[in-house]
Each structure stands twice: as structure tokens, then as C-alpha cells.
Design an enzyme around this catalytic site. Structure first.
Site, PDB file in Angstrom:
ATOM      1  N   ARG A 108     -52.597 -21.994 -76.993  1.00 50.68           N
ATOM      2  CA  ARG A 108     -53.691 -21.015 -77.065  1.00 50.68           C
ATOM      3  C   ARG A 108     -53.764 -20.123 -75.832  1.00 50.68           C
ATOM      4  NH1 ARG A 108     -55.544 -25.538 -79.741  1.00 50.68           N
ATOM      5  NH2 ARG A 108     -56.476 -26.356 -77.848  1.00 50.68           N
ATOM      6  N   GLU A 143     -56.914 -34.788 -71.917  1.00 54.36           N
ATOM      7  CA  GLU A 143     -58.136 -35.463 -72.355  1.00 54.36           C
ATOM      8  C   GLU A 143     -57.734 -36.444 -73.471  1.00 54.36           C
ATOM      9  OE1 GLU A 143     -61.055 -32.731 -73.826  1.00 54.36           O
ATOM     10  OE2 GLU A 143     -62.660 -34.220 -73.786  1.00 54.36           O
TER      11      GLU A 143
HETATM   12  P1  AMP Z   1     -57.180 -30.719 -69.743  1.00 51.54           P
HETATM   13  O1  AMP Z   1     -55.787 -30.900 -69.260  1.00 51.54           O
HETATM   14  O2  AMP Z   1     -57.892 -32.006 -69.927  1.00 51.54           O
HETATM   15  O3  AMP Z   1     -57.959 -29.737 -68.884  1.00 51.54           O
HETATM   16  O4  AMP Z   1     -57.095 -30.111 -71.204  1.00 51.54           O
HETATM   17  C1  AMP Z   1     -56.910 -28.751 -71.420  1.00 51.54           C
HETATM   18  C2  AMP Z   1     -55.963 -28.464 -72.555  1.00 51.54           C
HETATM   19  O5  AMP Z   1     -56.224 -29.270 -73.695  1.00 51.54           O
HETATM   20  C3  AMP Z   1     -56.109 -27.030 -72.994  1.00 51.54           C
HETATM   21  O6  AMP Z   1     -54.819 -26.518 -73.313  1.00 51.54           O
HETATM   22  C4  AMP Z   1     -56.995 -27.101 -74.217  1.00 51.54           C
HETATM   23  O7  AMP Z   1     -56.580 -26.196 -75.186  1.00 51.54           O
HETATM   24  C5  AMP Z   1     -56.873 -28.538 -74.723  1.00 51.54           C
HETATM   25  N1  AMP Z   1     -58.181 -29.193 -74.910  1.00 51.54           N
HETATM   26  C6  AMP Z   1     -58.662 -30.243 -74.206  1.00 51.54           C
HETATM   27  N2  AMP Z   1     -59.859 -30.620 -74.631  1.00 51.54           N
HETATM   28  C7  AMP Z   1     -60.187 -29.762 -75.615  1.00 51.54           C
HETATM   29  C8  AMP Z   1     -61.343 -29.620 -76.447  1.00 51.54           C
HETATM   30  N3  AMP Z   1     -62.411 -30.430 -76.338  1.00 51.54           N
HETATM   31  N4  AMP Z   1     -61.343 -28.620 -77.361  1.00 51.54           N
HETATM   32  C9  AMP Z   1     -60.277 -27.786 -77.468  1.00 51.54           C
HETATM   33  N5  AMP Z   1     -59.171 -27.885 -76.728  1.00 51.54           N
HETATM   34  C10 AMP Z   1     -59.106 -28.846 -75.799  1.00 51.54           C
END
Ligand code: AMP
Length: 171
Positions: free
Chosen positions: A59, A96
């Protein structure tokens, strides 16, 4: 003025139980709202020097490439493993929801280029931190990290200490 957060849809338990997925497709499918999002990103970045945008699969490609067009700068895809055809640098990270690797072409950015990292959402910050590490391997100057959405309660910013973090919508 368009309220961007009205166009983000919560999908509970996707892609796994306990995660509330922020679905940006309602925002993207409305030309006026998508345009407002990209224009607001441009405003947030006013005065910044950006030679190249590093967009995070997948995205981050959507906003990163629209922004690159607007800012008149280059776009570099940071991709999931095995997708890029040329020699790459790799960085592992925790999500996550799981673990993964990101890659970038070794010759994607000239040394000391001013780069901006772009993704749709900041959660724990692991993904963005991995791309910061890739940008360092490329010996680029990191001007900042930009997101449409920030899940502030997950403290992702903490992982990005010392780097300017911009986000349009905070939860
Ligand atoms: P992080 O590494 O935990 O900051 O996760 C960020 C990445 O995971 C991004 O590329 C987001 O598109 C995706 N992502 C993580 N959590 C979500 C969520 N709750 N909703 C949508 N996309 C998420």
C-alpha cells in the site's frame, strides 16, 4: 474540507483474530478523497528536499507513487522477498501480525540522496524501521517517514527515534 478518517473502514479480526484492520479502499475509490489525501501529504512535506521516495509494498506504492509524481521526484519500490530481479539489500522485521523480510535494489538510490519513506500505516514501527535500515545501507539521507494513518497507541514512533515522522490520521 474532506474528513479523511471517515473513509477509513475498520475490519475486525483481519487478517487474524484481535487485529482491527484499517481498510483504506473507501478512501482510494473516491477521486476527491484520494486527491485530498495526496495533496495533504504534499503540504505536510512543504520545504523538505526529497530526491526519491522509498515506497513500502504494497500500500506504500499507492501513496508513494502518487506523491512522487506530485513532488517531481523518483520512486523506489521496497518489496517482499524474491520480487526484485537485480542484486538487493535485505532487512528482517517483525509485524503486528508475524515476521517478514523487505528488499531494495542495491543501486536504487545514489549515495547521500534525500529520501522519504512512505507507507499507508504505522503500527508497531517494525516495517518502517526495516526500511530505515535499508536506506542506511544505501547510504541515503533519510528526510522522514510519512504515513496516511498512525496507530499512536502502538508507539511505533519510538522505533524511529531521531527521524521525522509524519502522519495524516492518528488513532
Ligand atoms: P508495523 O510494522 O507493525 O508498523 O506494521 C505496519 C505495516 O503493516 C504496514 O505496511 C501496514 O500496511 C500493515 N498493518 C499493520 N497493522 C495494520 C492494521 N491494523 N491495519 C492495516 N494495516 C496494518
Amino acid at each position: 474540507m474532506v474528513k479523511l478518517d471517515k473513509y477509513i473502514r475498520d475490519i475486525p479480526d483481519f487478517p487474524k483474530k484481535g487485529i482491527i484492520f484499517k481498510d483504506i479502499t473507501p478512501l482510494l475509490q473516491d477521486s476527491k478523497v484520494f486527491k485530498t489525501a495526496v495533496n495533504t501529504m504534499t503540504k505536510v512535506l512543504e520545504g523538505k528536499k526529497v530526491d526519491v521516495i522509498l515506497g513500502i509494498e504494497s500500500r506504500g506504492f499507492i501513496f508513494g507513487s502518487a506523491l512522487a509524481y506530485k513532488l517531481n521526484c523518483g520512486f523506489v519500490p521496497v518489496r517482499k522477498p524474491g520480487k526484485l530481479p537485480y542484486k538487493t539489500y535485505k532487512a528482517e522485521y517483525s509485524l503486528e501480525y508475524g515476521k517478514d523480510i523487505l528488499e531494495v535494489h542495491r543501486d536504487a538510490v545514489r549515495q547521500d540522496a534525500d529520501v522519504l519513506i512512505v507507507d499507508d500505516l504505522l503500527a508497531t514501527g517494525g516495517t518502517a524501521k526495516a526500511v530505515v535500515n535499508l536506506a542506511k545501507k544505501l547510504r541515503a539521507k533519510i528526510q522522514g517517514v510519512l504515513f496516511l494513518i498512525e496507530l499512536s497507541f502502538l508507539n511505533g514512533r519510538k522505533k524511529l527515534k531521531g527521524i521525522p515522522v509524519y502522519s495524516l490520521i492518528k488513532y
